[in-house]
Design a protein around this motif. Structure first.
Motif, PDB file in Angstrom:
ATOM      1  N   LEU A 218       0.822  -1.216   0.000  1.00  0.00           N
ATOM      2  CA  LEU A 218       0.000   0.000   0.000  1.00  0.00           C
ATOM      3  C   LEU A 218       0.854   1.262   0.000  1.00  0.00           C
ATOM      4  O   LEU A 218       0.357   2.343   0.342  1.00  0.00           O
ATOM      5  CB  LEU A 218      -0.920  -0.003   1.229  1.00  0.00           C
ATOM      6  N   SER A 219       2.107   1.138  -0.388  1.00  0.00           N
ATOM      7  CA  SER A 219       3.019   2.283  -0.309  1.00  0.00           C
ATOM      8  C   SER A 219       2.564   3.430  -1.216  1.00  0.00           C
ATOM      9  O   SER A 219       2.603   4.598  -0.815  1.00  0.00           O
ATOM     10  CB  SER A 219       4.445   1.851  -0.668  1.00  0.00           C
ATOM     11  N   ASP A 220       2.139   3.115  -2.449  1.00  0.00           N
ATOM     12  CA  ASP A 220       1.688   4.180  -3.357  1.00  0.00           C
ATOM     13  C   ASP A 220       0.445   4.861  -2.820  1.00  0.00           C
ATOM     14  O   ASP A 220       0.312   6.093  -2.913  1.00  0.00           O
ATOM     15  CB  ASP A 220       1.393   3.591  -4.743  1.00  0.00           C
ATOM     16  N   GLU A 221      -0.471   4.077  -2.270  1.00  0.00           N
ATOM     17  CA  GLU A 221      -1.710   4.658  -1.723  1.00  0.00           C
ATOM     18  C   GLU A 221      -1.415   5.555  -0.525  1.00  0.00           C
ATOM     19  O   GLU A 221      -2.014   6.628  -0.377  1.00  0.00           O
ATOM     20  CB  GLU A 221      -2.683   3.547  -1.323  1.00  0.00           C
ATOM     21  N   TYR A 222      -0.495   5.139   0.330  1.00  0.00           N
ATOM     22  CA  TYR A 222      -0.150   5.969   1.491  1.00  0.00           C
ATOM     23  C   TYR A 222       0.621   7.220   1.079  1.00  0.00           C
ATOM     24  O   TYR A 222       0.489   8.271   1.712  1.00  0.00           O
ATOM     25  CB  TYR A 222       0.650   5.149   2.503  1.00  0.00           C
ATOM     26  N   ASP A 223       1.413   7.127   0.030  1.00  0.00           N
ATOM     27  CA  ASP A 223       2.107   8.323  -0.473  1.00  0.00           C
ATOM     28  C   ASP A 223       1.093   9.349  -0.969  1.00  0.00           C
ATOM     29  O   ASP A 223       1.220  10.551  -0.692  1.00  0.00           O
ATOM     30  CB  ASP A 223       3.055   7.943  -1.610  1.00  0.00           C
ATOM     31  N   ILE A 256      -7.478   3.179   0.155  1.00  0.00           N
ATOM     32  CA  ILE A 256      -6.736   2.207   0.969  1.00  0.00           C
ATOM     33  C   ILE A 256      -7.696   1.186   1.564  1.00  0.00           C
ATOM     34  O   ILE A 256      -7.473  -0.028   1.491  1.00  0.00           O
ATOM     35  CB  ILE A 256      -5.947   2.927   2.070  1.00  0.00           C
ATOM     36  N   LYS A 257      -8.784   1.682   2.133  1.00  0.00           N
ATOM     37  CA  LYS A 257      -9.760   0.795   2.768  1.00  0.00           C
ATOM     38  C   LYS A 257     -10.367  -0.167   1.758  1.00  0.00           C
ATOM     39  O   LYS A 257     -10.510  -1.363   2.025  1.00  0.00           O
ATOM     40  CB  LYS A 257     -10.854   1.646   3.424  1.00  0.00           C
ATOM     41  N   ARG A 258     -10.696   0.336   0.578  1.00  0.00           N
ATOM     42  CA  ARG A 258     -11.335  -0.507  -0.435  1.00  0.00           C
ATOM     43  C   ARG A 258     -10.375  -1.567  -0.958  1.00  0.00           C
ATOM     44  O   ARG A 258     -10.780  -2.702  -1.233  1.00  0.00           O
ATOM     45  CB  ARG A 258     -11.836   0.362  -1.594  1.00  0.00           C
ATOM     46  N   LYS A 259      -9.109  -1.215  -1.104  1.00  0.00           N
ATOM     47  CA  LYS A 259      -8.148  -2.181  -1.622  1.00  0.00           C
ATOM     48  C   LYS A 259      -7.960  -3.337  -0.644  1.00  0.00           C
ATOM     49  O   LYS A 259      -7.902  -4.500  -1.036  1.00  0.00           O
ATOM     50  CB  LYS A 259      -6.809  -1.492  -1.893  1.00  0.00           C
ATOM     51  N   VAL A 260      -7.890  -3.000   0.651  1.00  0.00           N
ATOM     52  CA  VAL A 260      -7.750  -4.046   1.665  1.00  0.00           C
ATOM     53  C   VAL A 260      -9.004  -4.910   1.722  1.00  0.00           C
ATOM     54  O   VAL A 260      -8.931  -6.144   1.806  1.00  0.00           O
ATOM     55  CB  VAL A 260      -7.462  -3.416   3.048  1.00  0.00           C
ATOM     56  N   LEU A 261     -10.174  -4.279   1.670  1.00  0.00           N
ATOM     57  CA  LEU A 261     -11.429  -5.027   1.743  1.00  0.00           C
ATOM     58  C   LEU A 261     -11.596  -5.937   0.527  1.00  0.00           C
ATOM     59  O   LEU A 261     -12.029  -7.089   0.660  1.00  0.00           O
ATOM     60  CB  LEU A 261     -12.602  -4.053   1.851  1.00  0.00           C
ATOM     61  N   ASP A 262     -11.266  -5.440  -0.649  1.00  0.00           N
ATOM     62  CA  ASP A 262     -11.350  -6.256  -1.857  1.00  0.00           C
ATOM     63  C   ASP A 262     -10.431  -7.469  -1.744  1.00  0.00           C
ATOM     64  O   ASP A 262     -10.800  -8.590  -2.100  1.00  0.00           O
ATOM     65  CB  ASP A 262     -10.963  -5.399  -3.063  1.00  0.00           C
ATOM     66  N   TYR A 263      -9.246  -7.242  -1.230  1.00  0.00           N
ATOM     67  CA  TYR A 263      -8.263  -8.314  -1.022  1.00  0.00           C
ATOM     68  C   TYR A 263      -8.810  -9.380  -0.075  1.00  0.00           C
ATOM     69  O   TYR A 263      -8.721 -10.587  -0.334  1.00  0.00           O
ATOM     70  CB  TYR A 263      -6.995  -7.674  -0.470  1.00  0.00           C
ATOM     71  N   GLN A 264      -9.401  -8.931   1.031  1.00  0.00           N
ATOM     72  CA  GLN A 264      -9.938  -9.865   2.017  1.00  0.00           C
ATOM     73  C   GLN A 264     -11.132 -10.638   1.477  1.00  0.00           C
ATOM     74  O   GLN A 264     -11.273 -11.837   1.736  1.00  0.00           O
ATOM     75  CB  GLN A 264     -10.333  -9.099   3.282  1.00  0.00           C
ATOM     76  N   HIS A 265     -12.002  -9.966   0.735  1.00  0.00           N
ATOM     77  CA  HIS A 265     -13.164 -10.647   0.162  1.00  0.00           C
ATOM     78  C   HIS A 265     -12.732 -11.787  -0.745  1.00  0.00           C
ATOM     79  O   HIS A 265     -13.256 -12.912  -0.664  1.00  0.00           O
ATOM     80  CB  HIS A 265     -14.022  -9.654  -0.628  1.00  0.00           C
ATOM     81  N   LYS A 266     -11.784 -11.530  -1.618  1.00  0.00           N
ATOM     82  CA  LYS A 266     -11.366 -12.542  -2.575  1.00  0.00           C
ATOM     83  C   LYS A 266     -10.608 -13.685  -1.894  1.00  0.00           C
ATOM     84  O   LYS A 266     -10.755 -14.850  -2.264  1.00  0.00           O
ATOM     85  CB  LYS A 266     -10.516 -11.897  -3.660  1.00  0.00           C
ATOM     86  N   GLN A 299      -2.412  -3.070  11.585  1.00  0.00           N
ATOM     87  CA  GLN A 299      -3.674  -2.378  11.359  1.00  0.00           C
ATOM     88  C   GLN A 299      -4.117  -2.533   9.906  1.00  0.00           C
ATOM     89  O   GLN A 299      -5.299  -2.748   9.624  1.00  0.00           O
ATOM     90  CB  GLN A 299      -3.519  -0.893  11.694  1.00  0.00           C
ATOM     91  N   ASP A 300      -3.177  -2.437   8.962  1.00  0.00           N
ATOM     92  CA  ASP A 300      -3.515  -2.620   7.551  1.00  0.00           C
ATOM     93  C   ASP A 300      -4.015  -4.040   7.278  1.00  0.00           C
ATOM     94  O   ASP A 300      -4.828  -4.256   6.381  1.00  0.00           O
ATOM     95  CB  ASP A 300      -2.281  -2.344   6.673  1.00  0.00           C
ATOM     96  N   ALA A 301      -3.513  -5.010   8.039  1.00  0.00           N
ATOM     97  CA  ALA A 301      -3.935  -6.395   7.833  1.00  0.00           C
ATOM     98  C   ALA A 301      -5.410  -6.589   8.164  1.00  0.00           C
ATOM     99  O   ALA A 301      -6.080  -7.440   7.578  1.00  0.00           O
ATOM    100  CB  ALA A 301      -3.082  -7.332   8.687  1.00  0.00           C
ATOM    101  N   ALA A 302      -5.947  -5.796   9.098  1.00  0.00           N
ATOM    102  CA  ALA A 302      -7.373  -5.867   9.469  1.00  0.00           C
ATOM    103  C   ALA A 302      -7.786  -7.304   9.750  1.00  0.00           C
ATOM    104  O   ALA A 302      -8.740  -7.823   9.165  1.00  0.00           O
ATOM    105  CB  ALA A 302      -8.237  -5.241   8.368  1.00  0.00           C
TER     106      ALA A 302
END
Length: 410
Positions: A218-223, A256-266, A299-302
């Motif tokens: 998530l480095s690009d998103e946090y930048d 950031i939130k959506r990318k993590v959630l999409d990752y977890q859903h899949k 925290q990012d791992a959720a």
């Protein structure tokens, strides 16, 4: 089982303004109900029914309260008492809780209708869209990216304005238990259809069949989020430019939130479709976030949401999910059961008693699987997963592949 369908809403300017005015009135009603609730001594405080009866007097005293749906107003009052019950449960579990807090201007962002006060029109003449009517707010077009249920099948409707300025509608329906797939008898489960999952930092998960899925980058998103936040700091607080930039900050944070959630859903969908039993360590995340070691990555791992999604999808796909106490799963040797302490940077398990050596996370995942099978009554196997025709080399799956393809096996 309640199933929620979240749809993008497109109210026109007039309807959006009216909806936001209603939300602000609900905020005032909630604050007044909280003040009324705490004005009584503990043990003699009003119930939700008591405060529902007071609404008529409150509307006469403050006519603004009568400008919104009476049914939605009752839901706002009931929300307080649900929060109180939640706090009570947390106190019983040893947590410290205070009083319910007031909501400041702009803090409340949703309004809810339960069972009535809404109607869905599917015949809009525009493919992919439906129209939602909310009492005293108006008609709101919503994107029907899935089949929208009929009005009589909807239990609850929530209209929300996100901090990005976008509007969303949540439609809650009930799925009968008899419509859910039946889970297999634990005693008949084949070891090949069971998996243990170790949650980690270097890899998001490491399974007992030696598949490791990388953490998200998530480095690009946090930048981007940092750049937008610095721009916001240079704006005059409360100005029009400040508000526009605040929405850009919210958009970057939402990405950031959506990318993590999409990752977890899949990832969770892949697990429950691939296996009949998923054993996963039941982490207590809160104290882990209170330490300075890798707190941001944790925290990012959720992980808490990952476990909740896993259990919810297991019911939809007929899969057993077992939460296993994580204590000792990393230290214990799978072969002989001897516990060996090792610091976090030691990534290989090497047993001084029997000489068994393998990846630290793989050993933990196999222990989790063994404990999970015992908990559910599937038994503890005499042979270990490494002895049952499973791959010996670690299959490392990049997180980017999970996000794009949908599952490690795609």
């Amino acid at each position: 089982m309640d199933v929620t369908l979240r749809c993008r809403a497109y109210p026109d300017e007039e309807t959006a303004s009216e909806a936001w005015r209603h939300i602000e009135i609900h905020r005032q009603i909630r604050n007044h109900a909280i003040r009324d609730y705490y004005s009584y001594d503990d043990g003699n405080r009003p119930t939700a029914y008591d405060q529902h009866r007071k609404l008529t007097d409150w509307k006469q005293r403050w006519p603004l309260f009568s400008k919104i749906s009476a049914h939605a107003t009752q839901q706002t009052v009931s929300e307080i008492h649900k929060n109180v019950e939640t706090q009570k449960g947390r106190r019983e579990n040893g947590h410290k809780t205070g009083r319910l807090k007031w909501q400041g201007s702009g803090e409340r962002r949703s309004v809810a209708y339960q069972s009535e006060g809404f109607d869905v029109n599917h015949t809009t003449g525009q493919d992919g869209y439906a129209t939602l009517r909310l009492s005293k707010i108006g008609y709101i077009p919503i994107r029907a990216y899935r089949e929208i249920p009929a009005t009589e099948n909807i239990k609850r409707v929530v209209l929300k304005k996100e901090r990005t300025g976008d509007w969303f509608v949540c439609l809650v329906t009930e799925r009968p238990d008899e419509d859910l797939p039946e889970k297999p008898d634990p005693s008949t489960l084949d070891l090949a259809d069971c998996v243990g999952v170790d949650l980690g930092i270097l890899s998001y998960i490491h399974t007992s069949d030696n598949t490791a899925v990388d953490m998200l980058d998530l480095s690009d998103e946090y930048d981007r989020y940092g750049r937008e936040q610095r721009k916001l700091d240079r704006k005059e607080h409360g100005s029009n430019n400040w508000e526009k930039q605040r929405q850009k900050v919210a958009t970057a944070k939402r990405q950031i939130k959506r990318k993590v959630l999409d990752y977890q859903h899949k990832l969770t969908t892949w697990l429950v479709r691939e296996y009949d039993l998923v054993a996963v360590e039941d982490l207590d995340v809160k104290p882990m976030l209170e330490t300075s070691q890798n707190a941001k990555n944790k925290q990012d791992a959720a992980w808490s949401r990952f476990l909740d999604l896993l259990e919810y999808k297991a019911d939809l796909h007929g899969t057993h999910v077992v939460r296993v106490e994580p204590a000792g799963t990393t230290k214990e040797c799978l072969e002989c059961g001897v516990e060996t302490s090792k610091p976090l940077w030691i990534r290989e398990h090497s047993c001084p008693a029997c000489g068994h050596t393998e990846d630290r996370d793989l050993n933990a995942a196999k222990n989790i699987l063994s404990c999970g099978r015992s908990q559910i009554g599937a038994g503890r196997s005499e042979s270990t997963p490494v002895q049952t025709a499973l791959p010996t080399g670690t299959l490392s799956v990049p997180a980017k592949r999970v996000v794009e393809a949908g599952s490690p096996e795609a």
